[in-house]
Write an enzyme that holds these catalytic residues in place. Sequence first.
Site, mmCIF file in Angstrom:
data_model
loop_
_atom_site.group_PDB
_atom_site.id
_atom_site.type_symbol
_atom_site.label_atom_id
_atom_site.label_comp_id
_atom_site.label_asym_id
_atom_site.label_seq_id
_atom_site.Cartn_x
_atom_site.Cartn_y
_atom_site.Cartn_z
ATOM 1 N N LYS A 58 0.834 -1.211 0.000
ATOM 2 C CA LYS A 58 0.000 0.000 0.000
ATOM 3 C C LYS A 58 0.870 1.263 0.000
ATOM 4 N N GLY A 122 10.010 -21.209 16.186
ATOM 5 C CA GLY A 122 9.347 -22.068 17.162
ATOM 6 C C GLY A 122 9.033 -23.416 16.545
ATOM 7 N N GLY A 192 -4.305 -12.168 -10.191
ATOM 8 C CA GLY A 192 -5.084 -12.092 -8.952
ATOM 9 C C GLY A 192 -4.778 -10.774 -8.263
ATOM 10 N N GLU A 213 -2.438 -14.701 -17.340
ATOM 11 C CA GLU A 213 -3.367 -15.381 -16.432
ATOM 12 C C GLU A 213 -3.787 -16.713 -17.045
ATOM 13 N N VAL A 247 1.524 -21.191 -19.360
ATOM 14 C CA VAL A 247 2.928 -20.797 -19.242
ATOM 15 C C VAL A 247 3.816 -22.025 -19.449
ATOM 16 N N GLY A 281 -0.689 -17.303 -6.133
ATOM 17 C CA GLY A 281 -1.256 -17.799 -4.886
ATOM 18 C C GLY A 281 -0.173 -18.106 -3.862
ATOM 19 N N ARG A 282 -0.597 -18.558 -2.691
ATOM 20 C CA ARG A 282 0.346 -18.742 -1.581
ATOM 21 C C ARG A 282 0.141 -20.108 -0.929
ATOM 22 N N ALA A 330 -5.464 -10.454 6.003
ATOM 23 C CA ALA A 330 -4.976 -10.057 7.329
ATOM 24 C C ALA A 330 -6.130 -9.915 8.320
ATOM 25 N N HIS A 454 -23.550 15.037 2.549
ATOM 26 C CA HIS A 454 -23.403 15.525 1.176
ATOM 27 C C HIS A 454 -22.339 16.616 1.128
HETATM 28 P P1 FAD Z 1 1.758 -14.014 8.331
HETATM 29 O O1 FAD Z 1 1.465 -12.576 8.212
HETATM 30 O O2 FAD Z 1 2.366 -14.709 7.186
HETATM 31 O O3 FAD Z 1 2.695 -14.156 9.613
HETATM 32 C C1 FAD Z 1 3.232 -15.359 10.003
HETATM 33 C C2 FAD Z 1 4.477 -15.088 10.836
HETATM 34 O O4 FAD Z 1 4.901 -16.308 11.412
HETATM 35 C C3 FAD Z 1 5.662 -14.559 10.032
HETATM 36 O O5 FAD Z 1 6.239 -13.469 10.699
HETATM 37 C C4 FAD Z 1 6.641 -15.731 9.991
HETATM 38 O O6 FAD Z 1 7.995 -15.320 9.973
HETATM 39 C C5 FAD Z 1 6.319 -16.391 11.311
HETATM 40 N N1 FAD Z 1 6.681 -17.816 11.369
HETATM 41 C C6 FAD Z 1 6.392 -18.800 10.482
HETATM 42 N N2 FAD Z 1 6.837 -19.991 10.935
HETATM 43 C C7 FAD Z 1 7.413 -19.730 12.128
HETATM 44 C C8 FAD Z 1 8.049 -20.540 13.104
HETATM 45 N N3 FAD Z 1 8.132 -21.873 12.957
HETATM 46 N N4 FAD Z 1 8.543 -19.939 14.197
HETATM 47 C C9 FAD Z 1 8.456 -18.588 14.395
HETATM 48 N N5 FAD Z 1 7.854 -17.782 13.509
HETATM 49 C C10 FAD Z 1 7.341 -18.363 12.406
HETATM 50 N N6 FAD Z 1 -4.248 -9.047 3.178
HETATM 51 C C11 FAD Z 1 -5.168 -8.090 3.416
HETATM 52 O O7 FAD Z 1 -6.099 -8.327 4.184
HETATM 53 N N7 FAD Z 1 -5.074 -6.853 2.835
HETATM 54 C C12 FAD Z 1 -4.073 -6.541 1.984
HETATM 55 O O8 FAD Z 1 -4.009 -5.416 1.482
HETATM 56 C C13 FAD Z 1 -3.097 -7.522 1.705
HETATM 57 N N8 FAD Z 1 -2.076 -7.253 0.866
HETATM 58 C C14 FAD Z 1 -1.135 -8.204 0.639
HETATM 59 C C15 FAD Z 1 -0.119 -7.914 -0.259
HETATM 60 C C16 FAD Z 1 0.847 -8.872 -0.534
HETATM 61 C C17 FAD Z 1 1.949 -8.535 -1.487
HETATM 62 C C18 FAD Z 1 0.786 -10.130 0.111
HETATM 63 C C19 FAD Z 1 1.828 -11.160 -0.130
HETATM 64 C C20 FAD Z 1 -0.230 -10.430 1.000
HETATM 65 C C21 FAD Z 1 -1.210 -9.483 1.257
HETATM 66 N N9 FAD Z 1 -2.276 -9.740 2.110
HETATM 67 C C22 FAD Z 1 -3.228 -8.785 2.341
HETATM 68 C C23 FAD Z 1 -2.411 -11.039 2.798
HETATM 69 C C24 FAD Z 1 -1.917 -10.925 4.252
HETATM 70 O O9 FAD Z 1 -0.575 -10.482 4.243
HETATM 71 C C25 FAD Z 1 -2.027 -12.267 4.954
HETATM 72 O O10 FAD Z 1 -3.335 -12.762 4.829
HETATM 73 C C26 FAD Z 1 -1.696 -12.124 6.420
HETATM 74 O O11 FAD Z 1 -0.388 -11.637 6.601
HETATM 75 C C27 FAD Z 1 -1.831 -13.469 7.139
HETATM 76 O O12 FAD Z 1 -1.517 -13.294 8.480
HETATM 77 P P2 FAD Z 1 -0.946 -14.506 9.354
HETATM 78 O O13 FAD Z 1 -0.770 -13.948 10.731
HETATM 79 O O14 FAD Z 1 -1.778 -15.687 9.179
HETATM 80 O O15 FAD Z 1 0.461 -14.858 8.716
HETATM 81 P P1 NAI Z 2 -4.510 -14.966 -6.124
HETATM 82 O O1 NAI Z 2 -5.090 -16.246 -5.695
HETATM 83 O O2 NAI Z 2 -5.221 -13.700 -5.799
HETATM 84 O O3 NAI Z 2 -4.298 -14.964 -7.699
HETATM 85 C C1 NAI Z 2 -3.528 -15.927 -8.331
HETATM 86 C C2 NAI Z 2 -3.860 -15.913 -9.816
HETATM 87 O O4 NAI Z 2 -2.894 -16.687 -10.492
HETATM 88 C C3 NAI Z 2 -5.221 -16.519 -10.122
HETATM 89 O O5 NAI Z 2 -5.940 -15.669 -10.981
HETATM 90 C C4 NAI Z 2 -4.873 -17.850 -10.782
HETATM 91 O O6 NAI Z 2 -5.841 -18.272 -11.719
HETATM 92 C C5 NAI Z 2 -3.547 -17.511 -11.443
HETATM 93 N N1 NAI Z 2 -2.685 -18.661 -11.664
HETATM 94 C C6 NAI Z 2 -2.425 -19.694 -10.826
HETATM 95 N N2 NAI Z 2 -1.536 -20.546 -11.383
HETATM 96 C C7 NAI Z 2 -1.223 -20.035 -12.607
HETATM 97 C C8 NAI Z 2 -0.348 -20.445 -13.654
HETATM 98 N N3 NAI Z 2 0.385 -21.557 -13.559
HETATM 99 N N4 NAI Z 2 -0.283 -19.680 -14.767
HETATM 100 C C9 NAI Z 2 -1.014 -18.547 -14.895
HETATM 101 N N5 NAI Z 2 -1.870 -18.112 -13.935
HETATM 102 C C10 NAI Z 2 -1.952 -18.845 -12.800
HETATM 103 O O7 NAI Z 2 -3.022 -14.971 -5.532
HETATM 104 P P2 NAI Z 2 -1.938 -13.827 -5.386
HETATM 105 O O8 NAI Z 2 -2.230 -12.678 -6.258
HETATM 106 O O9 NAI Z 2 -0.635 -14.531 -5.482
HETATM 107 O O10 NAI Z 2 -2.149 -13.359 -3.893
HETATM 108 C C11 NAI Z 2 -2.113 -14.315 -2.837
HETATM 109 C C12 NAI Z 2 -3.081 -13.971 -1.781
HETATM 110 O O11 NAI Z 2 -2.595 -12.892 -1.007
HETATM 111 C C13 NAI Z 2 -4.429 -13.478 -2.295
HETATM 112 O O12 NAI Z 2 -5.286 -14.534 -2.633
HETATM 113 C C14 NAI Z 2 -4.936 -12.746 -1.109
HETATM 114 O O13 NAI Z 2 -5.482 -13.663 -0.213
HETATM 115 C C15 NAI Z 2 -3.682 -12.142 -0.524
HETATM 116 N N6 NAI Z 2 -3.565 -10.748 -0.969
HETATM 117 C C16 NAI Z 2 -4.524 -9.867 -0.597
HETATM 118 C C17 NAI Z 2 -4.477 -8.553 -0.995
HETATM 119 C C18 NAI Z 2 -5.575 -7.649 -0.618
HETATM 120 O O14 NAI Z 2 -6.372 -8.018 0.226
HETATM 121 N N7 NAI Z 2 -5.653 -6.458 -1.178
HETATM 122 C C19 NAI Z 2 -3.371 -8.040 -1.805
HETATM 123 C C20 NAI Z 2 -2.430 -9.069 -2.188
HETATM 124 C C21 NAI Z 2 -2.527 -10.353 -1.744
#
Ligand code: FAD
Ligand code: NAI
Length: 475
Positions: A58, A122, A192, A213, A247, A281-282, A330, A454
């Site tokens: 952001k 941990g 995505g 995609e 791909v 995806g993740r 999050a 408004h």
């Molecule tokens: P995480 O945030 O992944 O935290 C897990 C923590 O556990 C990490 O610090 C890791 O180091 C630690 N950990 C893991 N294993 C161990 C271990 N064995 N011992 C000690 N520590 C450990 N979500 C939104 O809602 N809004 C958004 O705008 C948004 N934008 C995003 C943008 C990007 C680029 C990405 C990648 C994700 C985004 N997300 C967004 C998704 C969001 O980041 C995750 O859903 C959220 O962080 C999940 O929270 P969590 O606490 O489950 O895990």
């Molecule tokens: P995503 O699930 O949002 O999108 C992944 C995209 O990749 C999908 O459209 C899927 O069809 C495509 N895809 C998968 N395999 C493929 C392949 N082999 N070739 C071509 N296309 C393929 O996952 P993304 O963008 O990686 O984000 C991961 C997660 O992180 C999100 O699902 C979301 O939960 C979180 N996130 C949330 C944000 C927010 O809330 N604003 C911002 C960024 C991430």
Amino acid sequence: MSKSFDVIVIGAGPGGYIAAIRAAQLGMNVACIDEWKNASGDPAPGGTCTNVGCIPSKALLQSSEHFEQANHHFAEHGITATGVKMDVAKMLARKDTVVKQNNDGILYLFKKNKVTFFHGRGSFASKSEDGYEIKVSGKTEESLTAKQIIVATGSSARALPGVPFDEENILSNDGALRVGAVPKKLALIGSGVIGLEMGSVWRRLGSEVTILEGLPTFLGAVDEQIAKEAKKIFDKQGLNIQLGVKVGDIKSSKKGVSVNYSNAKGEAQTLDVDKLIISIGRVPNTTGLNIEAVGLKLDERGAIVVDADCKTALPGVWAVGDVVRGPMLAHKAEEEGVAVAERIAGQHGHVDFNLVPWVIYTSPEIAWVGRTEQQLKADGVAYKAGTFPFLANGRARALGDTTGMVKMLADAKTDEILGVHIIGPQASELISEATVAMAFKASAEDIARICHAHPSLSESTKEAALAVDKRTLNF
Ligand code: FAD
Ligand code: NAI
């Protein structure tokens, strides 16, 4: 000697750190373990969200939006801005400062709430009558025990098979947030949430962006009408989104990355770019947790198996956030963290999974809560739809941002709001009204009868509610 706690939380992302604070507020003696390090090797709690996710993305979206405004939209306001330049290093440094403020904020909150923080990895060591022994491996080794364990270890970027991230040319979300100069050509795989957000950042800064995609449909989880509108807008902005691709080989060299793929017509293509971001995806993080020591089970996606209350099959072991089923968001992780802490304290923690809002922070923003029109059709629910375009909203005109609409879906018989879908300015903020309304089971008429300030963008939500009853006042 093992240190004893009431609750041990593994992971200090939004799921873990919030669970730890809530448990401490409820009078429990809490430890929270997290292994994330910043560039100086210091603890950086906050997880993916704070370090390489929500917050830094952001920050870059904001910086790049300012750049776009200065270059393309200031002139409409009579402002001449010549020689506008982007200092990428400064933009990244600002982002890092924002991240550090959030890391430090969490450490402060731990102190304030008397949560004991351990920096290191941990892992489960053993299970005994005293509960679970958790080993912490960091600069020093520690042994902790507790009867209640909350696993909140989050998720990591999924790699394409055989294409590891090098974070130089082939980037995950981590590298995508650290690119030191604007790439001339950038490709992303996956359109995505990350694909669209990061694609937007670098397009605004001048990259030629192509998003590949795999699926034939754009943003399949989004309401179809909104997704179609979004595609039109992104096409116009110059994001080259290609759907239905397959791909193939990816080759990385000093010069950049070469991506072979077949397009929707099955034609072989090669795309040569400076950088490639893979956003497909993740995957849940469970490696290194040594779950075998206690017999914690994973599902076929590698997520820890939990019930609707985040309980695992092991007594006293809970899991929340990205490491379990459900949307990887999050705020979903935080809600689960709070609910689990309350359940451990004997209270009735609750998460309404039907009311988790989604936001995509592109420009315009896309936000929604509840069911889409296609879901209502599939569920056989009779519904009424009302839409209102920002083009007819006075505040949007004054802002100079009239793209998009608010769409409200309500039950045909009861008028209860079943879904709200927004594409447009500040959709991320506007969606809260819809979420609150739905949490209180409001009808479209309730929103239509409430006085909205408004001029405000939120008047479009009221007008969409009026549109459900076919009586908009301003359109
Ligand atoms: P995480 O945030 O992944 O935290 C897990 C923590 O556990 C990490 O610090 C890791 O180091 C630690 N950990 C893991 N294993 C161990 C271990 N064995 N011992 C000690 N520590 C450990 N979500 C939104 O809602 N809004 C958004 O705008 C948004 N934008 C995003 C943008 C990007 C680029 C990405 C990648 C994700 C985004 N997300 C967004 C998704 C969001 O980041 C995750 O859903 C959220 O962080 C999940 O929270 P969590 O606490 O489950 O895990
Ligand atoms: P995503 O699930 O949002 O999108 C992944 C995209 O990749 C999908 O459209 C899927 O069809 C495509 N895809 C998968 N395999 C493929 C392949 N082999 N070739 C071509 N296309 C393929 O996952 P993304 O963008 O990686 O984000 C991961 C997660 O992180 C999100 O699902 C979301 O939960 C979180 N996130 C949330 C944000 C927010 O809330 N604003 C911002 C960024 C991430």
